[in-house]
Design an enzyme around this catalytic site. Structure first.
Site, short mmCIF file in Angstrom:
data_model
loop_
_atom_site.label_atom_id
_atom_site.label_comp_id
_atom_site.label_asym_id
_atom_site.label_seq_id
_atom_site.Cartn_x
_atom_site.Cartn_y
_atom_site.Cartn_z
CG HIS A 19 -1.90 -1.06 1.35
ND1 HIS A 19 -2.02 -1.85 2.47
CD2 HIS A 19 -2.84 -1.51 0.48
CE1 HIS A 19 -2.99 -2.73 2.29
NE2 HIS A 19 -3.51 -2.55 1.09
CE LYS A 43 -12.08 -7.78 1.64
NZ LYS A 43 -10.86 -7.07 1.24
NE ARG A 92 -2.91 -7.30 -4.28
CZ ARG A 92 -3.67 -7.49 -3.23
NH1 ARG A 92 -3.15 -7.92 -2.11
NH2 ARG A 92 -4.96 -7.27 -3.29
CB SER A 130 -4.13 -6.76 4.56
OG SER A 130 -3.76 -5.50 4.09
#
Ligand code: ADP
Length: 162
Positions: A19, A43, A92, A130
């Site tokens: 990030h 989440k 990504r 994460s």
């Protein structure tokens, strides 16, 4: 000259070097980056929203071109309310692309003036997420290569390892 601001939304649960890399590179393109922590994610988070904002704010305490905020509800509603029109996201893998493409199109549908800008992950951060960081930290693994110092400590505290 008009100030160019990009809003970088995400869960940031917690913030990683991946990030931070996107934010730093975003600052090469935009005058300001507003890091917007989403509070409506499905989440369940490990860190509370204020903890995530706090970790991010400390990392960028000396960079006055970075602002950290949290928002509730739709990102486009936050953008409309604040007058920002550019979304910054990191990409990504190919798997990210499909999801990002869907979201970006939905955002344009909801707010036609908005545009999304994507930065490719730097190779060394390609595998950081994460969730993997949390998983490794949970079992006592060393995550100091993937997250800044304050996040390493926060993770240890969360998992009662300090
Ligand atoms: P979200 O739950 O919205 O995906 P994240 O906090 O996981 O929120 O990610 C926010 C943004 O940061 C997304 O655009 C994501 O692709 C990007 N990102 C996450 N990890 C990395 C990384 N290692 N390198 C580059 N970009 C990343």
């Amino acid at each position: 000259m008009e100030t160019k601001t990009a809003v970088y939304p995400g869960s940031f649960d917690p913030v990683t070097h991946g990030h931070i890399d996107i934010i730093s590179r975003g600052l090469e393109i935009f005058d300001r980056v507003v890091v917007a922590v989403a509070t409506n994610s499905e989440k369940r988070g490990l860190f509370s929203i204020s903890e995530r904002v706090d970790l991010l704010s400390r990392i960028f305490a000396h960079e006055n071109r970075v602002e950290v905020v949290s928002f509730h509800g739709l990102l486009v509603d936050y953008l409309k309310g604040s007058g920002y029109k550019t979304i910054l996201r990191g990409l990504r893998a190919i798997s990210d692309f499909e999801y990002e493409f869907q979201i970006a199109n939905m955002n344009v549908h909801l707010y036609p003036e908005v545009d999304s800008v994507f930065l490719m992950t730097s190779q060394k951060y390609f595998y950081i997420s994460s969730s993997v960081v949390k998983e490794v930290a949970h079992y006592g693994g060393d995550v100091s290569a993937f997250v800044p110092e304050n996040v390493v400590h926060a993770l240890k505290e969360k998992f009662n390892q300090e």
